[in-house]
Each structure stands twice: as structure tokens, then as C-alpha cells.
Design an enzyme around this catalytic site. Structure first.
Site, PDB file in Angstrom:
ATOM      1  N   ASP A 328       0.864  -1.182   0.000  1.00 43.97           N
ATOM      2  CA  ASP A 328       0.000   0.000   0.000  1.00 43.97           C
ATOM      3  C   ASP A 328       0.897   1.227   0.000  1.00 43.97           C
ATOM      4  O   ASP A 328       1.796   1.338   0.834  1.00 43.97           O
ATOM      5  CB  ASP A 328      -0.888  -0.009   1.256  1.00 43.97           C
ATOM      6  CG  ASP A 328      -2.063   0.951   1.168  1.00 43.97           C
ATOM      7  OD1 ASP A 328      -1.889   2.035   0.591  1.00 43.97           O
ATOM      8  OD2 ASP A 328      -3.147   0.618   1.683  1.00 43.97           O
ATOM      9  N   ARG A 330      -0.437   4.435   0.047  1.00 45.66           N
ATOM     10  CA  ARG A 330      -1.230   5.603   0.413  1.00 45.66           C
ATOM     11  C   ARG A 330      -0.629   6.366   1.586  1.00 45.66           C
ATOM     12  O   ARG A 330      -0.709   7.587   1.635  1.00 45.66           O
ATOM     13  CB  ARG A 330      -2.669   5.190   0.736  1.00 45.66           C
ATOM     14  CG  ARG A 330      -3.470   4.840  -0.489  1.00 45.66           C
ATOM     15  CD  ARG A 330      -4.825   4.307  -0.119  1.00 45.66           C
ATOM     16  NE  ARG A 330      -4.740   3.029   0.573  1.00 45.66           N
ATOM     17  CZ  ARG A 330      -5.801   2.360   1.019  1.00 45.66           C
ATOM     18  NH1 ARG A 330      -7.007   2.873   0.863  1.00 45.66           N
ATOM     19  NH2 ARG A 330      -5.651   1.203   1.610  1.00 45.66           N
TER      20      ARG A 330
END
Length: 418
Positions: A328, A330
Site C-alpha cells: 500500500d 497511500r
């Protein structure tokens, strides 16, 4: 770099005469004038005090418009009647250089705070805009039919449209604060940004005196339901969902994930809070495919579906990491900034199961009352793989998280079923 009318190329990595900008930026100063305006347009000459360009990723399209002759590079926007439809701030968080580092908290007040400079000819442009609109979603109609929402003529109209205040925010990064947030030194951050964008912004490594960067990435859109003043009012309740972009589900209804169901569920909860006298907030971040991009996301979909045994919760994150190199990208460290911009200190109902979002908010000093999971009936069958994998990885769940055996039993459709 920029091109003037004589065709001479001016490299912005060269400080020229060495004269500093007339508008030094003091991040976290108590007023807009003491902080100074962000001057980022390439036609600003020595007044320029920021790296990058306005518009984020859309600055490239502006370049194409100029190159093709469709846009005069010297044109300036006429900002008549463009001021925000509601006032936001200032709040105490705006003057804390550690609370807001990824946006300009004064970015919607250019005409208000720097009218004299604009009249003088300084090209200062807003990085935040605030307007009003109505939303029309089939899920709102379904909630009305089911009796979960009511038509009140103020928040929800007879047409089943919903009143909303919208704010769009472009990223404005204060590089020392970004480095602090990610626990790296500023020099390393600057060099990595320079190298990993193919050397697009040489000022990152040649102009350490310029501390603000407008990166070529997507921004944030806020959807506020009810009275915007209620957002920061500690007496009135706030329901909030922080949502990261998922075009396939949010727009087109793809059922491999829970993104649109959770987004519309968050909107329903936000509308209900507004109808009860509080406020509802949706924070929509442009972070497609966990900020890995849609091409990478689709490659991961193929890898998940084609692996031996088909799509499985047990290998959900592993398949992403095999393709992207990371599970991930983000990194929610910057996410609380926009809530600080709104003056938020407490969220009564947080419509999210993400442990990363929850932890980023609480570590940023925003307290959370109730955490609201997505109802089971809203989870598409093929999205159960994602949901079970996330619960096992630390997502909030009112029930016991799934075991390793549970994950092995949770499988999705194979690619041939599509």
C-alpha cells in the site's frame, strides 16, 4: 523552467541575481500576511517562492494547451465572483506548522488576504475553491424508500437530491514538514522526489531556500452535508468518512471491492447526521489503486485471479506486493491535514474500518468516538476476499478477526467468470 516572449529559456534551478523573493514564506505564521502568499506561476519572475506548478497533474494538460497555441501562457484568471460560498477558518491548527504541511490553509482567501498584491500585478492564485451543489445518487433514493432517510426540504429535497457544500483542494507541500511527518531528513526527501520524478524539478536539489512544492498529483474534494459551521462546533455531532479514490467501483460499480458501497453508506450516514442537526463530511482523496495507479491495480487483479487456487484472502496483500513492490502506497500520514484545515478536533462517528486512517487521525490529535463498519449486506460477494484480508491485517471489526483457516476458505471468482 519557463519560456518568455523572446524565446529565452530561463532555468528556475538558477537563482539568477540571488535576490530573494519579495514574499518569503513563514509557514505556520499567525496571519496570512505574516505567512505570505504562495506564488507558484512560472510568469512570476523573482516573486516566485514555490517549486512546481498550479493544478497538480493538470499542469501537464495546461502545458499542452500552451504548446498547441490554444492558451496564452501569460493569461491570468479573472477571479471576479469566484470567492468561497461559505467561510472556512481561520482555526488554531492553521498556525501550527506541524498540523498542516500538505496544503495551504489560506489557499481559498487570495482575494481577501492579498488583494493589494494582486492589484499590483502579482500572480497569486487560489489553491482551494468552495462551492455549493446537489447530489443525486440512486442509493439515497433506496435509503428513502427503506425509511432510513427522510425528505426534509433542507438537506434532502422532494426530488431526492441532497444539498452539499463542496471544497476542492490542490496539494501544497511544506517540505520541512513533509520530511518531519515521514521521519526523514529534508535533503533525502528532496533528492528522492527529484530522482523518482526523472529530474522533473531540479529546484528540489538546487534551491534548498525554496521550502514549498506544488507536486503533480491529485488533490482532495470535500463534501459537507448540513451547516458547514457545524463541522468545527464541539457542541454539534460530526459523522465523517475518509475515502480513497477507486474509479472502477466509485463510478462504474465494479464488485471486486467495497469502495462504492462504503462510500454511499458513508454519504447516507453523513446525511442522517446533518438531518439531526450535526454535520456530515466525506473526504475524497485522489489515491487510485492505493496510490499505485490504475494500471498497477488491474495487473494485481489479474495476478490474484490467475494464481493457483484463484483469488484468495490468504494471499491478498502478497499478490499486490509481488506486482507493485509494496502492499500500500497511500501512507495516511498527510491525510489529517485537511481535517485540521476544517478545525476538526473530534469525530463522533468515523465511517471507516481502516486502522491506518484511524491511527493517523488519533496520532494527529483528532479524537474518535464510534467506529462504523460497513454493513455485511452491502459487501459484494466478490469483495469478501478483500474485506476478510483487511480484517486479518488489522481493520476494525466488531467481531473476532478471521483466522488463517478462515482466510484460506475465502475465495473469489476466477478470471474466466467475468
Amino acid at each position: 523552467m519557463s519560456v518568455n516572449r523572446q524565446g529565452h529559456i530561463r532555468l528556475t534551478s538558477h537563482p539568477g541575481s540571488g535576490s530573494p523573493s519579495r514574499f518569503p514564506l513563514v509557514w505556520g505564521a499567525p496571519t496570512a500576511r505574516e505567512r505570505g502568499p504562495v506564488v507558484a506561476t512560472v510568469n512570476s519572475g523573482p516573486d516566485r517562492n514555490a517549486i512546481g506548478a498550479h493544478g497538480g497533474a493538470y499542469s501537464i494538460y495546461r502545458s499542452l494547451a500552451i504548446a498547441s497555441g490554444a492558451l496564452n501562457p501569460l493569461v491570468r484568471p479573472d477571479l471576479t465572483d469566484t470567492a468561497p460560498v461559505v467561510d472556512v477558518g481561520p482555526f488554531g491548527q492553521w498556525t501550527d506548522p506541524h498540523k498542516i504541511v500538505s496544503l495551504d490553509p489560506w489557499g481559498h482567501r487570495v482575494q481577501q488576504d492579498f488583494a493589494a498584491e494582486v492589484a499590483e500585478g502579482v500572480d497569486i492564485r487560489p489553491t482551494i475553491a468552495i462551492t455549493k451543489a446537489r447530489l443525486s445518487l440512486p442509493e439515497i433514493g433506496e435509503a428513502i424508500d427503506a425509511g432510513r432517510l427522510k425528505i426534509d426540504g433542507t438537506v434532502v429535497f422532494e426530488t431526492r437530491d441532497v444539498a452539499v457544500t463542496k471544497a476542492a483542494l490542490d496539494p501544497v507541500w511544506y517540505l520541512p514538514g513533509i520530511a518531519e511527518r515521514f521521519e526523514v531528513d529534508e535533503t533525502t526527501l528532496r533528492r528522492t522526489l527529484f530522482e523518482q520524478t526523472g529530474g522533473m524539478y531540479p529546484e528540489l536539489v538546487t534551491r534548498p531556500d525554496i521550502k514549498v512544492f506544488l507536486p503533480p498529483i491529485g488533490g482532495i474534494t470535500l463534501y459537507i452535508f448540513g451547516d458547514p459551521a457545524a463541522i468545527a462546533d464541539p457542541v454539534r455531532r460530526l459523522t465523517c468518512r475518509v475515502h480513497d479514490e477507486c474509479n472502477g467501483s466509485d463510478v462504474f460499480g465494479s464488485d471486486i471491492c467495497t469502495c462504492r458501497p462504503y462510500l454511499t453508506h458513508g454519504i447516507e450516514e453523513a446525511v442522517r447526521e446533518a438531518q439531526s442537526g450535526g454535520a456530515g463530511l466525506i473526504v475524497y482523496n485522489r489515491k487510485e489503486g492505493r496510490a499505485l495507479g490504475e494500471v498497477t491495480k488491474f495487473l494485481v487483479y489479474n495476478a490474484r485471479k490467475r494464481q493457483p487456487g484463484g483469488d484468495q484472502a490468504a494471499t491478498y496483500f502478497e499478490r499486490t506486493e509481488c506486482v507493485a513492490g509494496v502492499q500500500d502506497a497511500r501512507f495516511q500520514q498527510l491525510m489529517p491535514d485537511v481535517l485540521h484545515w476544517l478545525g476538526i478536533k473530534h469525530i463522533d462517528r468515523f465511517v471507516s474500518m481502516s486502522n491506518m486512517k484511524h491511527d493517523a487521525l488519533t496520532e494527529g490529535g483528532i479524537t474518535i468516538g464510534e467506529r462504523v463498519p460497513i454493513p455485511d449486506y452491502l459487501i459484494p460477494d466478490d469483495a469478501s476476499v478483500e474485506m476478510e484480508a483487511k480484517k486479518a491485517a488489522g481493520y476494525f471489526t466488531p467481531d473476532a478477526p478471521p483466522t488463517a483457516d478462515d482466510l484460506k476458505k475465502t475465495v473469489g471468482r476466477d478470471l474466466g467468470a467475468f
